[in-house]
Write a protein that holds these residues in place. Structure first.
Motif, PDB file in Angstrom:
ATOM      1  N   ILE A   1       5.687   1.140   8.735  1.00 51.16           N
ATOM      2  CA  ILE A   1       6.911   1.089   7.928  1.00 51.16           C
ATOM      3  C   ILE A   1       6.618   1.367   6.455  1.00 51.16           C
ATOM      4  O   ILE A   1       7.322   2.122   5.802  1.00 51.16           O
ATOM      5  CB  ILE A   1       7.602  -0.296   8.068  1.00 51.16           C
ATOM      6  CG1 ILE A   1       8.204  -0.442   9.470  1.00 51.16           C
ATOM      7  CG2 ILE A   1       8.698  -0.470   7.006  1.00 51.16           C
ATOM      8  CD1 ILE A   1       8.741  -1.838   9.749  1.00 51.16           C
ATOM      9  N   THR A   2       5.552   0.744   5.944  1.00 51.70           N
ATOM     10  CA  THR A   2       5.327   0.799   4.498  1.00 51.70           C
ATOM     11  C   THR A   2       4.359   1.896   4.086  1.00 51.70           C
ATOM     12  O   THR A   2       4.301   2.265   2.922  1.00 51.70           O
ATOM     13  CB  THR A   2       4.733  -0.528   3.993  1.00 51.70           C
ATOM     14  OG1 THR A   2       3.507  -0.753   4.700  1.00 51.70           O
ATOM     15  CG2 THR A   2       5.673  -1.690   4.233  1.00 51.70           C
ATOM     16  N   GLY A   3       3.587   2.384   5.033  1.00 50.21           N
ATOM     17  CA  GLY A   3       2.543   3.347   4.664  1.00 50.21           C
ATOM     18  C   GLY A   3       1.355   2.678   4.000  1.00 50.21           C
ATOM     19  O   GLY A   3       0.474   3.350   3.471  1.00 50.21           O
ATOM     20  N   LEU A   4       1.330   1.335   3.995  1.00 47.51           N
ATOM     21  CA  LEU A   4       0.196   0.614   3.397  1.00 47.51           C
ATOM     22  C   LEU A   4      -0.959   0.599   4.395  1.00 47.51           C
ATOM     23  O   LEU A   4      -0.734   0.627   5.600  1.00 47.51           O
ATOM     24  CB  LEU A   4       0.594  -0.833   3.079  1.00 47.51           C
ATOM     25  CG  LEU A   4       1.608  -1.046   1.963  1.00 47.51           C
ATOM     26  CD1 LEU A   4       2.042  -2.507   1.938  1.00 47.51           C
ATOM     27  CD2 LEU A   4       1.021  -0.642   0.613  1.00 47.51           C
ATOM     28  N   PRO A   5      -2.203   0.525   3.896  1.00 45.12           N
ATOM     29  CA  PRO A   5      -3.332   0.444   4.835  1.00 45.12           C
ATOM     30  C   PRO A   5      -3.353  -0.911   5.533  1.00 45.12           C
ATOM     31  O   PRO A   5      -2.933  -1.923   4.955  1.00 45.12           O
ATOM     32  CB  PRO A   5      -4.547   0.602   3.911  1.00 45.12           C
ATOM     33  CG  PRO A   5      -4.081   0.141   2.573  1.00 45.12           C
ATOM     34  CD  PRO A   5      -2.621   0.482   2.491  1.00 45.12           C
TER      35      PRO A   5
ATOM     36  N   CYS B   1       1.463  -3.001  -8.043  1.00 46.32           N
ATOM     37  CA  CYS B   1       1.786  -1.735  -7.391  1.00 46.32           C
ATOM     38  C   CYS B   1       1.267  -1.746  -5.953  1.00 46.32           C
ATOM     39  O   CYS B   1       0.639  -2.717  -5.516  1.00 46.32           O
ATOM     40  CB  CYS B   1       1.213  -0.564  -8.173  1.00 46.32           C
ATOM     41  SG  CYS B   1      -0.581  -0.568  -8.171  1.00 46.32           S
ATOM     42  N   ARG B   2       1.493  -0.675  -5.263  1.00 39.74           N
ATOM     43  CA  ARG B   2       1.130  -0.595  -3.848  1.00 39.74           C
ATOM     44  C   ARG B   2      -0.363  -0.811  -3.616  1.00 39.74           C
ATOM     45  O   ARG B   2      -0.766  -1.325  -2.579  1.00 39.74           O
ATOM     46  CB  ARG B   2       1.536   0.770  -3.276  1.00 39.74           C
ATOM     47  CG  ARG B   2       3.024   0.936  -3.087  1.00 39.74           C
ATOM     48  CD  ARG B   2       3.345   2.378  -2.694  1.00 39.74           C
ATOM     49  NE  ARG B   2       2.697   2.728  -1.438  1.00 39.74           N
ATOM     50  CZ  ARG B   2       3.275   2.611  -0.238  1.00 39.74           C
ATOM     51  NH1 ARG B   2       4.512   2.174  -0.144  1.00 39.74           N
ATOM     52  NH2 ARG B   2       2.627   2.947   0.844  1.00 39.74           N
ATOM     53  N   ASP B   3      -1.174  -0.410  -4.614  1.00 37.81           N
ATOM     54  CA  ASP B   3      -2.620  -0.556  -4.447  1.00 37.81           C
ATOM     55  C   ASP B   3      -3.038  -2.015  -4.263  1.00 37.81           C
ATOM     56  O   ASP B   3      -4.141  -2.298  -3.811  1.00 37.81           O
ATOM     57  CB  ASP B   3      -3.358   0.009  -5.667  1.00 37.81           C
ATOM     58  CG  ASP B   3      -3.255   1.521  -5.717  1.00 37.81           C
ATOM     59  OD1 ASP B   3      -2.865   2.111  -4.680  1.00 37.81           O
ATOM     60  OD2 ASP B   3      -3.533   2.097  -6.773  1.00 37.81           O
TER      61      ASP B   3
ATOM     62  N   LEU C   1      11.867  -4.620   3.695  1.00 35.82           N
ATOM     63  CA  LEU C   1      10.541  -4.011   3.645  1.00 35.82           C
ATOM     64  C   LEU C   1      10.629  -2.493   3.793  1.00 35.82           C
ATOM     65  O   LEU C   1       9.977  -1.743   3.064  1.00 35.82           O
ATOM     66  CB  LEU C   1       9.692  -4.606   4.783  1.00 35.82           C
ATOM     67  CG  LEU C   1       8.197  -4.337   4.774  1.00 35.82           C
ATOM     68  CD1 LEU C   1       7.546  -4.926   3.538  1.00 35.82           C
ATOM     69  CD2 LEU C   1       7.541  -4.909   6.035  1.00 35.82           C
ATOM     70  N   ALA C   2      11.459  -2.057   4.737  1.00 36.68           N
ATOM     71  CA  ALA C   2      11.619  -0.621   4.956  1.00 36.68           C
ATOM     72  C   ALA C   2      12.492  -0.013   3.859  1.00 36.68           C
ATOM     73  O   ALA C   2      12.273   1.122   3.411  1.00 36.68           O
ATOM     74  CB  ALA C   2      12.258  -0.371   6.318  1.00 36.68           C
ATOM     75  N   ALA C   3      13.492  -0.773   3.412  1.00 34.15           N
ATOM     76  CA  ALA C   3      14.462  -0.250   2.451  1.00 34.15           C
ATOM     77  C   ALA C   3      13.804   0.122   1.130  1.00 34.15           C
ATOM     78  O   ALA C   3      14.034   1.208   0.587  1.00 34.15           O
ATOM     79  CB  ALA C   3      15.566  -1.277   2.217  1.00 34.15           C
ATOM     80  N   ILE C   4      12.965  -0.765   0.612  1.00 39.33           N
ATOM     81  CA  ILE C   4      12.373  -0.493  -0.703  1.00 39.33           C
ATOM     82  C   ILE C   4      11.410   0.692  -0.623  1.00 39.33           C
ATOM     83  O   ILE C   4      11.322   1.507  -1.546  1.00 39.33           O
ATOM     84  CB  ILE C   4      11.705  -1.777  -1.293  1.00 39.33           C
ATOM     85  CG1 ILE C   4      11.160  -1.522  -2.693  1.00 39.33           C
ATOM     86  CG2 ILE C   4      10.600  -2.327  -0.416  1.00 39.33           C
ATOM     87  CD1 ILE C   4      12.205  -1.253  -3.735  1.00 39.33           C
ATOM     88  N   VAL C   5      10.748   0.816   0.510  1.00 45.54           N
ATOM     89  CA  VAL C   5       9.835   1.949   0.678  1.00 45.54           C
ATOM     90  C   VAL C   5      10.625   3.267   0.728  1.00 45.54           C
ATOM     91  O   VAL C   5      10.276   4.258   0.086  1.00 45.54           O
ATOM     92  CB  VAL C   5       8.970   1.757   1.949  1.00 45.54           C
ATOM     93  CG1 VAL C   5       8.146   3.006   2.226  1.00 45.54           C
ATOM     94  CG2 VAL C   5       8.061   0.545   1.784  1.00 45.54           C
ATOM     95  N   GLN C   6      11.723   3.244   1.484  1.00 44.71           N
ATOM     96  CA  GLN C   6      12.590   4.439   1.556  1.00 44.71           C
ATOM     97  C   GLN C   6      13.171   4.797   0.198  1.00 44.71           C
ATOM     98  O   GLN C   6      13.325   5.969  -0.139  1.00 44.71           O
ATOM     99  CB  GLN C   6      13.766   4.179   2.507  1.00 44.71           C
ATOM    100  CG  GLN C   6      13.498   4.569   3.927  1.00 44.71           C
ATOM    101  CD  GLN C   6      14.809   4.738   4.693  1.00 44.71           C
ATOM    102  OE1 GLN C   6      15.835   5.130   4.139  1.00 44.71           O
ATOM    103  NE2 GLN C   6      14.773   4.439   5.967  1.00 44.71           N
ATOM    104  N   ALA C   7      13.536   3.773  -0.569  1.00 45.51           N
ATOM    105  CA  ALA C   7      14.133   4.024  -1.885  1.00 45.51           C
ATOM    106  C   ALA C   7      13.149   4.785  -2.764  1.00 45.51           C
ATOM    107  O   ALA C   7      13.499   5.769  -3.421  1.00 45.51           O
ATOM    108  CB  ALA C   7      14.534   2.709  -2.543  1.00 45.51           C
ATOM    109  N   MET C   8      11.902   4.328  -2.751  1.00 36.47           N
ATOM    110  CA  MET C   8      10.891   4.967  -3.590  1.00 36.47           C
ATOM    111  C   MET C   8      10.611   6.395  -3.120  1.00 36.47           C
ATOM    112  O   MET C   8      10.508   7.318  -3.915  1.00 36.47           O
ATOM    113  CB  MET C   8       9.590   4.148  -3.569  1.00 36.47           C
ATOM    114  CG  MET C   8       9.694   2.787  -4.224  1.00 36.47           C
ATOM    115  SD  MET C   8      10.216   2.887  -5.949  1.00 36.47           S
ATOM    116  CE  MET C   8      11.732   1.961  -5.893  1.00 36.47           C
ATOM    117  N   SER C   9      10.513   6.565  -1.793  1.00 34.13           N
ATOM    118  CA  SER C   9      10.193   7.910  -1.308  1.00 34.13           C
ATOM    119  C   SER C   9      11.376   8.853  -1.523  1.00 34.13           C
ATOM    120  O   SER C   9      11.189  10.037  -1.800  1.00 34.13           O
ATOM    121  CB  SER C   9       9.760   7.875   0.159  1.00 34.13           C
ATOM    122  OG  SER C   9      10.823   7.444   0.968  1.00 34.13           O
TER     123      SER C   9
END
Lengths: 310, 643
Positions: free
Chosen positions: B630-634, B616-618, B498-506
């Motif tokens: 972790i994800t920055g999601l609401p 997508c994230r939305d 969960l954290a890894a994919i978010v970090q990869a994108m950022s």
């Protein structure tokens, strides 16, 4: 994670052009940024300060920073002989000054700029981009001199910009520069030690530490050779680095020897590079008699002895 | 005789020409103006003689089978790497790791050998006429290394098999190496080899062989009586922990465990999809209305992977798993129209035959690695590390190292295999570029080259991967399974998917390169919903490992490492292996994969997008403050309906 190259000639020659070719040959090892530390015969009557304004010299902010630099120099009673700029790079020729470190700290801390190099022989030019790009932008190929070191960077931890490109000037010490391939693992410990004795650091790049570490030792009166001998034991990690001074030049390699380095010594020159392919750029088509230094090895050359040995 | 002037030509063009001439059966090919450039004459199959008039750079003559390559002057790092047969002769000195991973043939260096000569070689002969730099024969796994001159320290460091002969002074022996008396005829054999290449005879040789102390764990875990615990069980103490301490008290070392981490970490369960009720009700036959097809690795490769849905079967080795299990997975991948990754230990022919698309893994130990199999692969993956055990190499306990598996890997039978933690010829991101280019040379740029990393500093690693010119990257979260690993590492090292994919994108966004590198997320993907969530977070595809094993009957008893898998999945015991029926297992896994596809399609349609890649994230919300952080999601609010 990078490529390094260095060259010393017995007789002053087209080192700019040669180094551009060597670094182009190594570019695959580091596409992010490229840098050059170029040395000509030390001038008795002038020093060159190269400054990164961190914004274009054509902007209002750039002009204001440049004039602030001039104001500080005047405050120190320094005579400015000439100045010029290319994009963010500001170059000043000034009358010789003794207090290099104090002047440098004053300029940086008060004008919000960064000094890339300062000395009577040395000029450092570094930026984001390839060897050929930067050569075109800053006219590297036209530079003639006695020796030089250069670097191509593949950033792994700190960000990609001109500040963190190599070579690093040994801040506060005229004419000392380094390029480095590897990783210093006791970085924080060594940095804190040097900071306690009053050194300032401008980046989080471990290569800057090597530059300051070496300069500090040179300042304490050690010879270049003694400094390199100590560095192999005191710096921890995997590294191959080159160091240059106004009249000397050398390398050191850690005990693990995980970072490549090849040396070519001839009667009238010494050339060092991460890979032989860069040395062959100097001698296309030739079979070269090179050697790979052993782990923990270091060696220095002096311009004067290089000239004498011929 | 044919001549090639490499002066103003790119190396790829030079190599194509060499291969073309070699295939035609040209006897002698002379190459001018090599100028120490890298990757000259790699991937050549055939008996031609190639003369290089000058010096060569990295990996000269590597990944080849049959040719004689004569380098007039010096050679750079990794000369003759992984050759299967043939002869490579270096006129002067060779840089570090000469003959790395050699599997046969001869490498003759007339001058000095660089450091770690013969690292991980499996077979063949390396002869050095001069001195050898440090750690000659590092992790050698077979064959002979003959050094006529002096050797720097650490000779035979961690050698596993094979023999080293040294004619000069030896500064020191490495760990787990010992001297042994020469047997009759051995010296004559060496002299005969030296004569063949006009090398002078040192007066005598000393022979170095493995001591063998590190080839097996000193002690193995015993079955202990069930743990008893009197304090109230809670977050501080429980039966598992008491058992753990009892076992460590018995062994005096870390525990080797398998399956994966069982502790609580944030997972894809901690996020959900926002879906409107009418959308959920309106979907019928989602597979027909939603696109799942995925092209993977088309950044540089001319033949990317073409997947019917964005799923791969994760790398799991033949060794950790039984042969019927591997073949069943391969069959299932073909039925599902996706690709399988072979895992460590070489390409199993039966698995290759059953798989329509196979990713071929290149690991640090180079067990069974071969240029022929590279050419049979549909993609090549360079393994840097694994989610379940970042920083460690694979482990395979001796009970699973059967004669066949030992043969495939080029290792002695029955040893506790602990694979090297890093590649012998990739010591940094800069060397890695050259390795990737070598693989492209060998495969003529046809197949994708990917990088697999255990999730740790993903934000930095993905930037390096981008610069290293890979076609795609596989990021393995700490939930990822394993056939055997230190439990300390499995439970405590790395970050979750969960954290890894978010970090990869950022990480990519930070350098303005968002969307420029396809990411495959693996580790903790258990169904189509997890897959859809990873894709919505930015992954281009996912890989599933453990879930496919569960689909064929794994119960998660966490004993894969012992080789006593009761379901015949993670064992080499013939009696247990016979319990797994290939076609039945393949059908179950294929059916499970199909269900994943349906789940992904249904979710995509419910979110209002006609392709799974439209997610997508939305479309996502976080279910806990921790997941939101972790994800920055609401965080989910009132009114959001969750799937």
């Amino acid at each position: 994670m990078c490529g390094i190259a260095g060259l010393m000639l017995r007789n002053s020659g087209a080192i700019g052009k040669k180094l551009v070719g060597m670094l182009d040959g190594l570019q695959h090892r580091g596409p992010d940024s490229t840098g050059f530390a170029l040395y000509r015969q030390p001038a008795a009557d002038r020093m060159v300060m190269r400054i990164l304004l961190k914004c274009s010299a054509e902007t209002h902010e750039g002009k204001s920073r440049a004039s602030k630099v001039l104001q500080i120099l005047r405050g120190f009673g320094v005579e400015v002989l000439s100045d010029s700029y290319t994009q963010e790079h500001y170059r000043l020729e000034i009358a010789p000054v003794p207090a290099v470190k104090d002047l440098s700290y004053a300029v940086e801390n008060q004008a919000g700029v960064e000094i890339l190099s300062f000395g009577s022989a040395l000029e450092i030019i570094k930026d984001v981009g390839s060897s050929l790009d930067i050569s075109k932008r800053y006219g590297i190929e036209a530079f003639t001199g006695t020796h030089c070191i250069g670097h191509v960077r593949l950033a792994t931890e700190s960000i990609v910009d001109a500040s963190r490109a190599h070579p690093f000037w040994a801040y506060g010490f005229s004419d000392v520069a380094i390029v480095h391939n590897g990783q210093i693992t006791n970085y924080w410990k060594m940095k804190r030690r040097l900071q306690k004795t009053g050194y300032q650091f401008r980046t989080d790049n471990d290569s800057e530490l090597i530059a300051v570490y070496l300069a500090d030792k040179l300042d304490r009166g050690f010879s270049l050779e003694e400094v390199l001998a100590r560095s192999v034991d005191e710096l921890d990690g995997t590294f191959s680095f080159l160091v240059s001074t106004a009249d000397g030049f050398g390398f050191a390699k850690d005990h693990l020897a995980a970072k490549p380095m090849v040396v070519l010594e001839k009667d009238d020159m010494v050339a060092i590079a991460s890979e032989e392919v860069a040395l062959n750029r100097l001698f296309p088509g030739e079979s070269l008699d090179t050697y790979e230094p052993f782990p923990g090895a270091y060696k220095t050359w002096q311009l004067s002895t290089l000239a004498m040995s011929a | 005789m044919a001549t090639i002037d490499a002066g103003d030509v790119g190396i790829s063009e030079v190599n194509l020409k060499i291969r073309e001439l070699a295939e035609k059966g040209e006897n002698e090919i002379v190459l001018y103006n090599p100028d120490a450039r890298h990757l000259i004459s790699v991937g050549v199959i055939g008996k031609s003689k190639i003369k290089i008039k000058g010096s060569a750079g990295y990996f000269c003559g590597g990944l080849s089978d049959g040719p004689t390559v004569e380098i007039q002057n010096n050679a750079g790092w990794g000369v003759a790497d992984n050759i299967m047969s043939g002869t490579v002769i270096v006129g002067k000195n060779a840089g570090a790791i000469p003959g790395v991973g050699m599997r046969g043939g001869k490498l003759v260096v007339k001058g000095n050998l660089g450091s770690r000569a013969g690292a991980m070689m499996k077979d063949g002969v390396i002869i050095g006429g001069g001195k050898a730099n440090f750690m000659a024969g590092f992790m050698m796994m077979g064959g002979r290394l003959i050094v006529c001159g002096d050797c720097e320290g650490g000779v035979g460091q961690n050698m596993i098999s094979g023999t080293i002969y040294v004619g000069g002074e030896i500064q020191s022996l490495g760990a787990d190496a010992k001297f042994e008396e020469m047997e009759e005829g051995e010296l004559e054999d060496i002299y005969q080899l030296l004569d063949e290449f006009d090398l002078p005879h040192p007066e005598s040789f000393r022979k170095i062989v493995p001591e063998g102390k590190q080839l097996h764990y000193a002690k193995y875990e015993r079955k202990l009586s069930p743990a008893k615990i009197s304090v109230p069980e809670g977050p501080m103490w429980d039966k598992r922990l008491v058992e753990d301490i009892a076992v460590k008290a018995d062994l005096g070392r870390y525990r080797v465990r398998s399956f994966g981490s069982a502790r609580h970490i944030p997972t894809f369960d901690d996020i959900a999809f926002k879906i409107t009720p009418e959308m959920v009700l309106s979907q019928k036959n989602p597979r027909a209305r939603c696109r799942l097809d995925t092209v993977l690795g088309n950044k540089f490769a001319s033949n990317p992977l073409r997947l019917k849905m964005p799923i791969l079967i994760a790398p799991m080795s033949y060794g950790a798993l039984s042969k019927p299990c591997k073949v069943a997975l391969a069959k299932a991948s073909s039925i599902a129209g996706i690709a399988i990754n072979n895992g460590e230990g070489g390409m199993l022919p039966e698995e290759r035959a059953a798989a329509k698309q196979m990713i071929y893994q290149c690991l640090s130990g180079r067990y069974g690695f071969s240029p022929h199999d590279m050419l049979r692969a549909d993609a090549i993956e360079i393994y840097i590390s694994q989610g379940a055990k970042p920083g460690l190499g694979g482990q395979l306990m001796g009970s699973k190292v059967t004669p066949e598996i030992a043969y495939l890997r080029g290792l002695p039978q029955g040893i506790d295999i602990r694979s090297p933690s890093r590649h012998p010829d990739v010591l940094g991101a800069d060397d890695l570029i050259i390795k990737i280019q070598e693989f492209r040379e060998v495969t003529a740029g046809r197949v994708p080259i990917s990088l697999k990393i255990g999730a740790g500093r993903v934000n930095n690693d993905i930037k390096i991967a981008l610069k290293d010119t890979v076609d795609f990257i596989e990021i393995d979260g700490m939930e990822g399974g394993t056939g055997a690993s230190s439990s300390v590492v499995t439970d405590n090292v790395g970050i979750p998917s969960l954290a890894a994919i978010v970090q990869a994108m950022s990480g990519l966004d930070e350098i303005g390169c968002g969307g420029q590198l396809q990411v495959v997320q693996m580790g903790g993907i258990r169904d189509g919903v997890d897959a859809a969530k990873a894709i919505a977070l930015g992954a281009h595809a996912v890989a599933v490992g453990t879930a496919t094993l569960v689909a064929m009957g794994c119960t998660g008893c966490m004993t894969c490492h012992t080789g006593n898998c009761p379901r015949g999945i993670a064992t080499q015991n013939p009696e247990l292996v016979s319990k797994l029926e290939v076609d039945c297992a393949a059908a179950r896994v294929a059916s499970f994969l199909d269900s994943m596809g349906t789940e992904m399609a249904a979710i995509a349609l419910a979110c209002g997008v006609p392709s799974v890649h439209g997610l997508c994230r939305d479309h996502l919300v976080a279910l806990s403050p921790q997941a939101a952080e972790i994800t920055g999601l609401p965080l989910a609010r009132e009114g959001d309906m969750l799937a």
